[in-house]
Design a protein around this motif. Sequence first.
Motif, PDB file in Angstrom:
ATOM      1  N   THR A 180      -9.572   0.900 -12.803  1.00 26.63           N
ATOM      2  CA  THR A 180      -9.337  -0.507 -12.424  1.00 26.63           C
ATOM      3  C   THR A 180     -10.679  -1.133 -12.090  1.00 26.63           C
ATOM      4  OG1 THR A 180      -7.142   0.009 -11.539  1.00 26.63           O
ATOM      5  CG2 THR A 180      -8.167  -2.075 -10.848  1.00 26.63           C
ATOM      6  N   ILE A 181     -11.043  -2.171 -12.840  1.00 26.43           N
ATOM      7  CA  ILE A 181     -12.318  -2.876 -12.602  1.00 26.43           C
ATOM      8  C   ILE A 181     -12.019  -4.135 -11.811  1.00 26.43           C
ATOM      9  CG2 ILE A 181     -14.316  -3.991 -13.654  1.00 26.43           C
ATOM     10  CD1 ILE A 181     -12.315  -1.742 -15.844  1.00 26.43           C
ATOM     11  N   SER A 182     -12.633  -4.263 -10.646  1.00 23.49           N
ATOM     12  CA  SER A 182     -12.425  -5.413  -9.767  1.00 23.49           C
ATOM     13  C   SER A 182     -13.717  -6.215  -9.646  1.00 23.49           C
ATOM     14  CB  SER A 182     -11.977  -4.943  -8.374  1.00 23.49           C
ATOM     15  OG  SER A 182     -10.797  -4.167  -8.473  1.00 23.49           O
ATOM     16  N   GLN A 183     -13.613  -7.546  -9.885  1.00 22.50           N
ATOM     17  CA  GLN A 183     -14.764  -8.435  -9.728  1.00 22.50           C
ATOM     18  C   GLN A 183     -14.290  -9.784  -9.217  1.00 22.50           C
ATOM     19  OE1 GLN A 183     -17.167  -8.713 -13.284  1.00 22.50           O
ATOM     20  NE2 GLN A 183     -18.432  -7.010 -12.602  1.00 22.50           N
ATOM     21  N   ARG A 184     -15.143 -10.436  -8.471  1.00 20.89           N
ATOM     22  CA  ARG A 184     -14.817 -11.776  -7.976  1.00 20.89           C
ATOM     23  C   ARG A 184     -15.491 -12.821  -8.871  1.00 20.89           C
ATOM     24  NH1 ARG A 184     -12.070 -11.859  -3.389  1.00 20.89           N
ATOM     25  NH2 ARG A 184     -12.057  -9.962  -2.093  1.00 20.89           N
ATOM     26  N   ASP A 185     -14.722 -13.898  -9.183  1.00 25.49           N
ATOM     27  CA  ASP A 185     -15.281 -14.938 -10.036  1.00 25.49           C
ATOM     28  C   ASP A 185     -16.118 -15.899  -9.207  1.00 25.49           C
ATOM     29  OD1 ASP A 185     -13.521 -16.556  -8.656  1.00 25.49           O
ATOM     30  OD2 ASP A 185     -12.083 -16.728 -10.308  1.00 25.49           O
ATOM     31  N   GLU A 186     -16.577 -16.972  -9.839  1.00 21.22           N
ATOM     32  CA  GLU A 186     -17.452 -17.933  -9.152  1.00 21.22           C
ATOM     33  C   GLU A 186     -16.779 -18.595  -7.954  1.00 21.22           C
ATOM     34  OE1 GLU A 186     -16.785 -17.813 -12.288  1.00 21.22           O
ATOM     35  OE2 GLU A 186     -18.543 -18.066 -13.590  1.00 21.22           O
ATOM     36  N   ASN A 187     -15.433 -18.634  -7.959  1.00 23.22           N
ATOM     37  CA  ASN A 187     -14.697 -19.248  -6.859  1.00 23.22           C
ATOM     38  C   ASN A 187     -14.315 -18.244  -5.783  1.00 23.22           C
ATOM     39  OD1 ASN A 187     -14.615 -21.853  -8.091  1.00 23.22           O
ATOM     40  ND2 ASN A 187     -13.035 -21.100  -9.476  1.00 23.22           N
ATOM     41  N   GLY A 188     -14.751 -16.997  -5.960  1.00 23.03           N
ATOM     42  CA  GLY A 188     -14.456 -15.981  -4.968  1.00 23.03           C
ATOM     43  C   GLY A 188     -13.113 -15.309  -5.159  1.00 23.03           C
ATOM     44  N   LYS A 189     -12.400 -15.645  -6.223  1.00 26.44           N
ATOM     45  CA  LYS A 189     -11.083 -15.063  -6.467  1.00 26.44           C
ATOM     46  C   LYS A 189     -11.240 -13.694  -7.122  1.00 26.44           C
ATOM     47  CE  LYS A 189      -6.601 -16.056  -8.580  1.00 26.44           C
ATOM     48  NZ  LYS A 189      -5.801 -17.025  -9.384  1.00 26.44           N
ATOM     49  N   LEU A 190     -10.471 -12.716  -6.592  1.00 25.36           N
ATOM     50  CA  LEU A 190     -10.550 -11.349  -7.100  1.00 25.36           C
ATOM     51  C   LEU A 190      -9.792 -11.224  -8.416  1.00 25.36           C
ATOM     52  CD1 LEU A 190     -11.531  -8.459  -6.461  1.00 25.36           C
ATOM     53  CD2 LEU A 190      -9.270  -8.032  -5.447  1.00 25.36           C
ATOM     54  N   ARG A 191     -10.469 -10.688  -9.430  1.00 25.73           N
ATOM     55  CA  ARG A 191      -9.853 -10.488 -10.735  1.00 25.73           C
ATOM     56  C   ARG A 191      -9.964  -9.003 -11.094  1.00 25.73           C
ATOM     57  NH1 ARG A 191      -8.774 -15.291 -13.170  1.00 25.73           N
ATOM     58  NH2 ARG A 191      -9.871 -17.129 -12.389  1.00 25.73           N
ATOM     59  N   GLN A 192      -8.876  -8.435 -11.644  1.00 22.52           N
ATOM     60  CA  GLN A 192      -8.845  -7.010 -11.956  1.00 22.52           C
ATOM     61  C   GLN A 192      -8.440  -6.757 -13.401  1.00 22.52           C
ATOM     62  OE1 GLN A 192      -6.148  -5.469  -8.906  1.00 22.52           O
ATOM     63  NE2 GLN A 192      -7.907  -4.805  -7.675  1.00 22.52           N
ATOM     64  N   THR A 193      -9.074  -5.747 -13.974  1.00 27.66           N
ATOM     65  CA  THR A 193      -8.739  -5.292 -15.331  1.00 27.66           C
ATOM     66  C   THR A 193      -8.456  -3.795 -15.265  1.00 27.66           C
ATOM     67  OG1 THR A 193     -10.192  -6.950 -16.308  1.00 27.66           O
ATOM     68  CG2 THR A 193      -9.511  -5.130 -17.717  1.00 27.66           C
ATOM     69  N   SER A 194      -7.319  -3.369 -15.800  1.00 27.81           N
ATOM     70  CA  SER A 194      -6.936  -1.949 -15.710  1.00 27.81           C
ATOM     71  C   SER A 194      -6.625  -1.363 -17.086  1.00 27.81           C
ATOM     72  CB  SER A 194      -5.706  -1.775 -14.803  1.00 27.81           C
ATOM     73  OG  SER A 194      -5.971  -2.218 -13.501  1.00 27.81           O
ATOM     74  N   LYS A 195      -6.872  -0.039 -17.198  1.00 29.31           N
ATOM     75  CA  LYS A 195      -6.485   0.687 -18.400  1.00 29.31           C
ATOM     76  C   LYS A 195      -6.309   2.161 -18.032  1.00 29.31           C
ATOM     77  CE  LYS A 195      -7.569   1.450 -23.257  1.00 29.31           C
ATOM     78  NZ  LYS A 195      -8.482   1.185 -24.381  1.00 29.31           N
ATOM     79  N   GLN A 196      -5.326   2.806 -18.644  1.00 26.73           N
ATOM     80  CA  GLN A 196      -5.070   4.204 -18.334  1.00 26.73           C
ATOM     81  C   GLN A 196      -4.910   5.028 -19.613  1.00 26.73           C
ATOM     82  OE1 GLN A 196      -1.499   3.438 -16.041  1.00 26.73           O
ATOM     83  NE2 GLN A 196      -0.214   4.252 -17.685  1.00 26.73           N
ATOM     84  N   GLY A 197      -4.823   6.379 -19.436  1.00 25.85           N
ATOM     85  CA  GLY A 197      -4.637   7.258 -20.583  1.00 25.85           C
ATOM     86  C   GLY A 197      -5.901   7.950 -21.038  1.00 25.85           C
ATOM     87  N   PHE A 198      -6.976   7.853 -20.249  1.00 30.79           N
ATOM     88  CA  PHE A 198      -8.221   8.522 -20.614  1.00 30.79           C
ATOM     89  C   PHE A 198      -8.096  10.020 -20.356  1.00 30.79           C
ATOM     90  CE2 PHE A 198      -9.489   4.171 -19.557  1.00 30.79           C
ATOM     91  CZ  PHE A 198     -10.188   3.828 -20.706  1.00 30.79           C
ATOM     92  N   ALA A 199      -8.613  10.825 -21.275  1.00 23.98           N
ATOM     93  CA  ALA A 199      -8.513  12.285 -21.152  1.00 23.98           C
ATOM     94  C   ALA A 199      -9.376  12.806 -20.020  1.00 23.98           C
ATOM     95  CB  ALA A 199      -8.906  12.952 -22.462  1.00 23.98           C
ATOM     96  N   THR A 200     -10.537  12.180 -19.818  1.00 23.81           N
ATOM     97  CA  THR A 200     -11.446  12.617 -18.756  1.00 23.81           C
ATOM     98  C   THR A 200     -11.901  11.416 -17.932  1.00 23.81           C
ATOM     99  OG1 THR A 200     -13.442  12.352 -20.096  1.00 23.81           O
ATOM    100  CG2 THR A 200     -12.288  14.470 -20.253  1.00 23.81           C
TER     101      THR A 200
END
Length: 359
Positions: free
Chosen positions: A14-34
């Motif tokens: 899960t990648i979490s970053q805040r945008d220019e307005n300070g709002k938290l935005r998240q991007t997730s992906k699963q299923g990686f072998a390692t």
Amino acid sequence: MASYRKLKSGWKVTISQRDENGKLRQTSKQGFATKLEARRYAATIEQDIDGVKKAKQDTLFLDYYDQWVDTYKRPKVQASTMIKYRAVHNLIKDNFAGVKIQDITRTDYQRFLNRIGQHYAKDSIRIFTSPIKECVRSAIADDVIVKDFTQQTEMIYGYQRRDVEYLTIAEIKKLAQTIEQSLKPTRPIPYVIYTAIYTGMRLGEIAALEWSDIDFDKRTISITKTWSSVTHEAKSPKTESSNRVIVVNKHLLDVLLQLKDNGHDMIFKTLHGMPASRSVNVSLRSFLKKAGINKSGYHFHSLRHSHVAYLLSKGVDLYAISKRLGHKDMTITAKTYAYLIDEYKEKQDQQIVKAIDEI
């Protein structure tokens, strides 16, 4: 930053970053072998996000404006309206060349208003600043900038537009008589000026008239289109209120009938096409000089003001004048012709005082 979690299906990131307005935005992906694969994916996403953000921050104001116009305005506005957007383009180019949009402050924009206010009247400033404000709001929606630098700024218009010159009743009659003596059906332009005197119509509205627009029995003219000098074609008026039917006198209709033998559906079509603004104004100045009327700043649109002044002097109701001009409501008429209304109000006030004195 990225967080990792081991699931039955593999590793989840899960990648979490805040945008220019300070709002938290998240991007997730699963299923990686390692976990290493998950880390590599996270690094790629973070690099892309930072790259997009930096690209947005490097956007020049002029480039963003042009992109905004091409995307949101050009597909739907008329060619004549694009002239306004090109004029704003030139203003931005002259005042913000090479400046990134996110670097512009409220102070910078106010200084810009101060500069252009020295050369343009209030109405012109509004025409220029309206697209800029809309463009800036779009940039905020696109996450290109955070704050609206046009907010809490003030228009400056030290340059005051002179009130449009208009003719007295005697001068209107003199001009009409001068034109009448020079009328020749092979030269439609004087008829255009003559029509403006009697109707107060805009040049584009007169140029677009066809014989089918005139009801000779009811003595009316239907105004349903305007001639575009840009696209060289008749088009619908910008506002619904511009579609109207006005009454005219028999004398004007008799004069216009002289053009019937020219054999065109368009009443005022010339050998060289439709009457151009420059040619009409040249002809008008010639007639004014011939009539002995000295009005250096007088032009074709001034005939519309003269028509209003004449109707006001004859006591015609402002509501009726507004409808005749094709204004949306009386407020527009009152604002546009405030200087005329104030002048006639002063005369009416004098008549009121005189009447009261006689009690």
